[in-house]
Design a protein around this motif. Structure first.
Motif, PDB file in Angstrom:
ATOM      1  N   LEU A 130       0.828  -1.150  -0.003  1.00 52.73           N
ATOM      2  CA  LEU A 130      -0.035   0.181   0.165  1.00 52.73           C
ATOM      3  C   LEU A 130       1.103   1.315  -0.171  1.00 52.73           C
ATOM      4  O   LEU A 130       1.943   1.439   0.754  1.00 52.73           O
ATOM      5  N   ILE A 134      -2.255   5.132   2.740  1.00 50.93           N
ATOM      6  CA  ILE A 134      -3.214   4.404   2.383  1.00 50.93           C
ATOM      7  C   ILE A 134      -3.326   3.302   3.710  1.00 50.93           C
ATOM      8  O   ILE A 134      -2.230   2.433   3.788  1.00 50.93           O
ATOM      9  N   GLN A 138      -8.589   1.240   3.265  1.00 51.37           N
ATOM     10  CA  GLN A 138      -8.536   1.599   1.974  1.00 51.37           C
ATOM     11  C   GLN A 138      -8.240   0.777   0.906  1.00 51.37           C
ATOM     12  O   GLN A 138      -8.559   0.971  -0.225  1.00 51.37           O
ATOM     13  N   GLY A 139      -6.885   0.163   1.245  1.00 56.94           N
ATOM     14  CA  GLY A 139      -6.453  -0.908   0.158  1.00 56.94           C
ATOM     15  C   GLY A 139      -7.376  -1.950  -0.178  1.00 56.94           C
ATOM     16  O   GLY A 139      -7.469  -2.279  -1.268  1.00 56.94           O
ATOM     17  N   GLU A 143      -9.026  -2.532  -3.669  1.00 56.47           N
ATOM     18  CA  GLU A 143      -8.913  -3.690  -4.546  1.00 56.47           C
ATOM     19  C   GLU A 143     -10.237  -4.409  -4.907  1.00 56.47           C
ATOM     20  O   GLU A 143     -10.538  -5.071  -5.869  1.00 56.47           O
ATOM     21  N   SER A 189      -2.962   1.467  -4.075  1.00 55.35           N
ATOM     22  CA  SER A 189      -3.018   0.105  -3.713  1.00 55.35           C
ATOM     23  C   SER A 189      -2.418  -0.808  -4.393  1.00 55.35           C
ATOM     24  O   SER A 189      -2.276  -1.884  -4.076  1.00 55.35           O
ATOM     25  N   ASP A 210       1.411  -6.134   4.123  1.00 52.99           N
ATOM     26  CA  ASP A 210       0.059  -5.754   3.260  1.00 52.99           C
ATOM     27  C   ASP A 210      -0.313  -6.856   2.698  1.00 52.99           C
ATOM     28  O   ASP A 210      -1.511  -6.926   1.666  1.00 52.99           O
ATOM     29  N   VAL A 213      -4.182  -7.997   2.132  1.00 52.25           N
ATOM     30  CA  VAL A 213      -4.899  -7.235   1.285  1.00 52.25           C
ATOM     31  C   VAL A 213      -5.333  -7.708  -0.017  1.00 52.25           C
ATOM     32  O   VAL A 213      -6.193  -7.496  -0.486  1.00 52.25           O
ATOM     33  N   TYR A 214      -4.152  -8.292  -0.476  1.00 53.04           N
ATOM     34  CA  TYR A 214      -4.236  -8.801  -1.967  1.00 53.04           C
ATOM     35  C   TYR A 214      -4.882 -10.097  -2.231  1.00 53.04           C
ATOM     36  O   TYR A 214      -4.963 -10.658  -3.348  1.00 53.04           O
TER      37      TYR A 214
END
Length: 248
Positions: A130, A134, A138-139, A143, A189, A210, A213-214
């Motif tokens: 990120l 961010i 938010q990330g 996505e 992101s 992070d 997040v993905y």
């Protein structure tokens, strides 16, 4: 001179009108999100960073379009666990095969990154993280939206039997939306939209910052798009029966 068709208030309750309004909202939302987002990214970046984002976006747009076309007739050319999940919730691929695809996609990503590290003389493998300022929520939301856009395009241009004049253009249009999404979200992101694409670099570099997040964002976005499009916008005389041989 053509006569104006005024219509009646009863149209607002007709299923086709309701569907049209929902799709118009979704498409306009995604159009503005990417259009304004790319302008904001251009303001955030400058010089080499902006040129680099454009280079990465175009490379992804081209390779996604070509690789979907190359694999479409055999595997469906998913390339992406989020795409596989989005198609699974619509009944276009079995859950068992989806799991095999996920393993395959992540293994391929890792193998590509290992080979790249060797061929480039040990250059660092850039990971998805990120941007400064961010946070995780938010990330994830970024996505979710970008991957929803990707799967919505896949369904509209490849899966939907009513695609009409778009027949055969689905891979190209999917690649283009990936590139556009990178222009809009890459500065914020990283615009992965693909857990496997993020997995390989993270594994080889050992940097898992992070990384969750993905997975969370793309899988939610892809699954949601598949669920909505398959159940609200595709008209079939029967629902597809998932079999071991079915892709899209």
């Amino acid at each position: 001179m053509a006569k104006l068709a005024w219509g009646t208030g009863r149209e607002a309750a007709q299923p086709d009108c309701i569907k049209a309004l929902i799709v118009e909202f979704i498409c306009t939302f995604l159009f503005v999100f990417v259009g304004v987002g790319s302008a904001m990214a251009a303001d955030k970046l400058s010089g080499a960073a902006l040129a680099g984002l454009f280079f990465v976006g175009m490379a992804h747009a081209l390779v996604v379009a070509v690789m979907i076309s190359a694999g479409f007739s055999i595997s469906g050319g998913h390339l992406n666990p989020a795409v596989t999940l989005g198609l699974a919730v619509g009944g276009h691929i079995t859950i068992f095969r989806s799991i095999l695809y996920w393993i395959d996609q992540c293994a391929a990503s890792a193998a590509a990154c290992v080979l790249l590290k060797y061929l480039t003389g040990g250059l660092a493998t850039p990971v998805h993280t990120l941007a400064s300022g961010i946070d995780a929520l938010q990330g994830v939301l970024m996505e979710v939206i970008l991957t929803f856009s990707l799967l919505f395009t896949v369904y509209a241009t490849i899966v939907d039997p009513k695609k009409g004049s778009l027949e055969g253009l689905g891979p190209l249009l999917t690649g283009l939306v990936v590139g556009a999404n990178i222009f809009a979200g890459g500065a914020f992101s990283a615009a992965s939209m693909n857990p496997a694409r993020s997995f390989g670099p993270a594994l080889i570099s050992g940097d898992w910052t992070d990384h969750w997040v993905y997975w969370v964002g793309p899988l939610i976005g892809g699954g949601l798009a598949g669920l909505i499009y398959e159940n609200f916008f595709i008209i079939r005389s029967h629902h597809p029966v998932p079999t071991a041989d079915e892709n899209f």
